[in-house]
Each structure stands twice: as C-alpha cells, then as structure tokens.
Scaffold this active site. Structure first.
Site, PDB file in Angstrom:
ATOM      1  N   GLU A 169       0.819  -1.218   0.000  1.00  0.00           N
ATOM      2  CA  GLU A 169       0.000   0.000   0.000  1.00  0.00           C
ATOM      3  C   GLU A 169       0.850   1.265   0.000  1.00  0.00           C
ATOM      4  O   GLU A 169       0.372   2.358   0.311  1.00  0.00           O
ATOM      5  CB  GLU A 169      -0.956  -0.014   1.190  1.00  0.00           C
ATOM      6  CG  GLU A 169      -1.888  -1.212   1.223  1.00  0.00           C
ATOM      7  CD  GLU A 169      -3.231  -0.997   0.519  1.00  0.00           C
ATOM      8  OE1 GLU A 169      -3.805   0.092   0.609  1.00  0.00           O
ATOM      9  OE2 GLU A 169      -3.701  -1.947  -0.150  1.00  0.00           O
ATOM     10  N   HIS A 246      -4.579   1.637   7.455  1.00  0.00           N
ATOM     11  CA  HIS A 246      -3.203   1.987   7.099  1.00  0.00           C
ATOM     12  C   HIS A 246      -2.504   2.500   8.355  1.00  0.00           C
ATOM     13  O   HIS A 246      -3.147   3.103   9.222  1.00  0.00           O
ATOM     14  CB  HIS A 246      -3.156   3.109   6.050  1.00  0.00           C
ATOM     15  CG  HIS A 246      -3.551   2.680   4.679  1.00  0.00           C
ATOM     16  ND1 HIS A 246      -4.350   3.443   3.862  1.00  0.00           N
ATOM     17  CD2 HIS A 246      -3.240   1.569   3.970  1.00  0.00           C
ATOM     18  CE1 HIS A 246      -4.523   2.819   2.700  1.00  0.00           C
ATOM     19  NE2 HIS A 246      -3.867   1.682   2.746  1.00  0.00           N
ATOM     20  N   CYS A 382      -3.231  11.238   3.696  1.00  0.00           N
ATOM     21  CA  CYS A 382      -3.534  10.257   2.639  1.00  0.00           C
ATOM     22  C   CYS A 382      -3.453  10.905   1.271  1.00  0.00           C
ATOM     23  O   CYS A 382      -3.211  10.229   0.270  1.00  0.00           O
ATOM     24  CB  CYS A 382      -4.954   9.711   2.771  1.00  0.00           C
ATOM     25  SG  CYS A 382      -5.326   8.946   4.331  1.00  0.00           S
TER      26      CYS A 382
HETATM   27  O1  SUG Z   1      -7.846   2.706   0.351  1.00  0.00           O
HETATM   28  N1  SUG Z   1     -10.656   4.753   0.395  1.00  0.00           N
HETATM   29  C1  SUG Z   1      -9.232   4.630   0.486  1.00  0.00           C
HETATM   30  C2  SUG Z   1      -8.681   5.606   1.496  1.00  0.00           C
HETATM   31  C3  SUG Z   1      -7.190   5.635   1.467  1.00  0.00           C
HETATM   32  C4  SUG Z   1      -6.601   6.437   2.588  1.00  0.00           C
HETATM   33  N2  SUG Z   1      -5.208   6.493   2.466  1.00  0.00           N
HETATM   34  C5  SUG Z   1      -4.336   6.477   3.500  1.00  0.00           C
HETATM   35  N3  SUG Z   1      -4.710   6.152   4.711  1.00  0.00           N
HETATM   36  N4  SUG Z   1      -3.119   6.724   3.240  1.00  0.00           N
HETATM   37  C6  SUG Z   1      -8.853   3.198   0.854  1.00  0.00           C
HETATM   38  O2  SUG Z   1      -9.575   2.599   1.667  1.00  0.00           O
HETATM   39  C7  SUG Z   1     -12.843   4.350  -0.506  1.00  0.00           C
HETATM   40  C8  SUG Z   1     -13.530   3.873  -1.753  1.00  0.00           C
HETATM   41  C9  SUG Z   1     -15.007   3.866  -1.629  1.00  0.00           C
HETATM   42  O3  SUG Z   1     -15.562   4.022  -0.542  1.00  0.00           O
HETATM   43  O4  SUG Z   1     -15.644   3.680  -2.666  1.00  0.00           O
HETATM   44  C10 SUG Z   1     -11.344   4.134  -0.570  1.00  0.00           C
HETATM   45  O5  SUG Z   1     -10.830   3.468  -1.424  1.00  0.00           O
END
Ligand code: SUG
Length: 451
Positions: A169, A246, A382
């Site tokens: 990730e 994460h 993020c």
């Molecule tokens: O991978 N949300 C992302 C959020 C990523 C956050 N990034 C960090 N923490 N660095 C994920 O879960 C949501 C998609 C949706 O709800 O359709 C999403 O992919």
C-alpha cells in the site's frame, strides 16, 4: 526539502464503500457525493501547502470510466449496455471501474531519497494495491504519471508482484526518520526507514490487513536500504480492527519526530516470526537506538495513550493523518495541517494544542475542510505523497505539474464548469453522466499535459 504530490479528485468521486477495513468508507456507502466539492477541497489543501512555500505538485485524475476494464469481466455490448448490466449484476465492479481512489497518493508508491541508498538515485516503487480490486487498477497509470513528474534520474520501479502475499500500500505504511537538517537537504546522513505491515500472527479478527510483510521487506531490498537503517514492525491487530487500515491512521512522522498511538504497533513480531531481523530487542527500541547513534541526538517519540485519545477517536478524528510540512529553512517552523474533524474532537484538539503550545512540536496548526475525502477514509496525509529531494532534483520535476496560482485558477474554472455536484451509485450506470465525466477527466488531463 520535501515535495508534496497530490492528485486532483476526479468527476466520478463517489461513495462506493469499497475500502477494505475502512470504517468511513463503509459508513458512507451509497450516500450522495459531491465530486465538485471534493476536487475543490483537495485544491484548497494544495493551495494551503503551496502558499506556505512548500513545493506542491498536482497529478491529474486517472482515466475513468474504465469500461475496458469492466469488459474484461465479460460485460459486452454498447457502453450503455455494459453500464446497465454491471449495475444490475456486479455493482461493486461498476463502482471500482469509476473509482477515484487514486486521489489518495500516499498509497501511490514508496519513496526513498537519493541520499538514503547506495545507488544515489531517487528510488520509487509503485504500490500494487492488490488488497482491493478497485485500487489495484491504479498502479499502471501511476507508474506512467510518476515517470512523467519526477526528474529523469529517478528510478520509478514497477509494482511488486501482487496477490495476497505481496500486497503493498505504499507510503501509507512507511515512515522515514532523519536528522533535523535532513528536511532541508543540507546534510547527507541517510535516513532510517520504518516499514509497517499487517499480516501474520496475531491476526485481526475483523479486517484483512492491507500490507504484507514480504512486500515491506521487498521494497526495502529493492531500494537497497542498508540493513542497519531499515526496520519492519507489525501493525497492531486491534488497531486494524478499530479501523486503522493503514499505519498513517495511527502514526505520523516528520524528520526526527515520530508520533503514534500506543496501539499502533505490535512490537514483538520479529521475535516471534524468526526472520532475518530476529532480535530480542523490540523493533521500536532498536530504531530509537540507531537514530541516536546516526544523528547524535534522540528520536523525538510521542506516544499517545488510549486514555488521552481512545483508538476509536483516533480513527474518527484522523488526528494522526494530519499532514506535517516545514516551510522555509527553519526546522522549528513545522506546520501541522489537520482535518476539521480534529477540531470537533475535544481530546484530539487538546493534544494538538498541547503539541503546539507546550511541547513546541509545531509552530502552527491549520485546519482544512476535506469532508468529501474524509467520508471515504482519506485525510490530509492520505492525499499527499512526500518526495524528499535536493534543490537540483526539484528543478528536474515536470514544471507544468507544479501548483501555481495560475494553474489553481484554471483547474477551478474547469471543475466549476465540467464537474457534477452530485453523484449517486445509480448515476455511475447512466451513460450520459459517465460520458460527461469522461470528458471532464480528458479536459483536466489535457490541461496538465496528459493525453
Ligand atoms: O484505500 N478509500 C481509500 C482511502 C485511502 C486512505 N489512504 C491512506 N490512509 N493513506 C482506501 O480505503 C474508498 C472507496 C469507496 O468508498 O468507494 C477508498 O478506497
């Protein structure tokens, strides 16, 4: 210095509920999103950072819709037919084919500055994101875009082979620690790298851990981080179950500062797993010792207890996902950029005030409104990929992708005219809506020099 790379949110931004172990994403599934507001909120954060004097770059939204990708699942016929059938038979696939999840660039790649590796090259490994189907679509384009953005001498390596055992990730599960001056690029002592993985025992009860240990160790190997400077620690399964999908939901780092929740790490993994890094001393202690030896001063480690901030509030406020930047030359001028949700959580707010007023960790605290991103589980940290660079390397970045007041104006006017202000899951199956969105993506990509 450290360049910040954000990506403009795309016109198909919606709440698909697809984020694995991501409570905000699950909780907002099916709600009406506002792609226009989402893009503007992201731009507002970029403007806040850039106006502090920090180099800020903008990537365009990735190509969406990806009907070609949907067709690979056997949906045939006209575009309208593909959309209709996917909505009926596989709504999660339709949502994935429209997802703007590439906006969270902390997951785009892992970055090692040139002075941390014997190759002396800025080294980047694109994340495969194979823990989630909708995010695994991103890597190919991300590699292309980063190659365009970064200076020619940078090595942008392909994603690791994925699958469950190789899931990676990117920078969201990686922290770099270095001496104070390093942030300014004026000394040449290699930084320390802390990789955080989630798989292996003890396993979380509810959610799949997103980062595998072999991926973390693979990136460390590829980036040729000297073994004395690389550390691998396990994410606490209880933190994953509480919604910390994460590491950057429960920990933050900047220069010689490491702030984390007490539940962030399960720090016995090396002992139990009998790896090459086998040691009786907990990883975090070895890291602190090595830091002291390398930089001739202690690591500033701030551990937030569950009494000060219950893990549930750490996840709902996204305190640890605040973005830390140092404008200008003075390391004491660090600014903490928090999501507004921190202001709404008394325990998180009082920690931030204490860090600024009593502990002097930050000269300033700013609050930003990112509700569209936050509702899908993405906070300020993020939304940015950090790239530590020398001044010379910075001058090799693609100039047209650097945030300027003028670019900001242009992007805002395109967003105002071409982005929808509402998106529902049903809209994603509407050929007209999807067509208009594809057109808007094309306009922004063209403006940023991508076809
Ligand atoms: O991978 N949300 C992302 C959020 C990523 C956050 N990034 C960090 N923490 N660095 C994920 O879960 C949501 C998609 C949706 O709800 O359709 C999403 O992919």
């Amino acid at each position: 210095m450290e360049a910040q790379v954000d990506r403009l949110v795309g016109p198909t931004h919606h709440f698909g509920g697809l984020g694995v172990g991501n409570l905000a994403s699950h909780g907002h599934r099916g709600q009406v999103s506002n792609p226009r507001a989402a893009a503007l909120q992201g731009l507002d954060k970029m403007a806040t950072v850039a106006r502090l004097g920090v180099p800020q770059f903008v990537l365009p939204p990735q190509r969406r819709p990806r009907l070609d990708w949907l067709r690979r699942f056997g949906f045939a016929g006209s575009d309208a037919e593909v959309l209709k059938r996917a909505r009926e038979e596989a709504p999660a696939l339709l949502s994935a084919a429209m997802s703007c999840s590439a906006m969270w660039t902390a997951n785009a790649a892992t970055v090692t500055p040139s002075w941390d590796t014997p190759t002396r090259r800025l080294t980047v490994t694109v994340a495969n994101l194979t823990a989630s189907l909708h995010r695994s679509i991103e890597a190919e384009e991300t590699a292309e875009e980063l190659r365009r953005l970064l200076p020619a001498e940078a090595t942008v390596g392909p994603p690791l082979p994925g699958g469950t055992a190789g899931r990676d990730e990117g920078a969201a599960n990686h922290m770099r620690l270095a001496g104070e001056n390093d942030v300014l690029g004026s000394d040449d002592v290699p930084g320390l790298h802390l990789f955080v993985f989630g798989d292996g025992r003890p396993v979380p009860r509810k959610f799949l851990p997103r980062q595998s240990r072999e991926a973390s160790r693979g990136v460390m190997r590829i980036h040729r981080i000297p073994s004395e400077n690389g550390f691998v620690v396990k994410q606490h399964p209880d933190a994953i179950d509480a919604g910390a999908f994460h590491n950057d939901v429960v920990a933050a780092s900047h220069g010689d500062l490491l702030i984390h929740h007490e539940l962030a790490f399960h720090d016995e993994a090396d002992v139990r797993d009998g790896s090459a890094a086998r040691s009786e001393t907990p990883t975090m202690e070895r890291l602190a010792r090595r830091f002291h030896a390398a930089f001739d001063k202690p690591l500033r480690r701030v551990i937030v207890s569950g009494d000060e901030l219950p893990i549930g509030q750490a996840v709902s406020s996204y305190l640890f996902n605040s973005q830390i930047v140092t404008p200008g030359e003075d390391p004491a001028s660090a600014v903490l950029i928090c999501p507004n949700q921190v202001r709404e959580c008394p325990a998180a707010l009082s920690l931030v005030q204490r860090w600024r007023d009593r502990d002097g960790l930050f000269a300033e605290v700013r609050f930003v409104e990112l509700r569209q991103s936050m509702s899908a589980g993405g906070g300020p940290a993020c939304l940015r990929l950090r790239v530590p660079v020398t001044a010379e390397q910075l001058s090799g970045f693609a100039a047209g992708l650097r945030w300027t007041e003028r670019l900001d104006d242009e992007l805002r006017s395109t967003i105002a005219s071409a982005y929808p202000s509402e998106a529902r899951l049903d809209d994603l199956a509407d050929a007209e809506f999807v067509d208009a969105a594809g057109h808007a993506v094309g306009l922004i990509r063209a403006k940023l020099g991508f076809e």
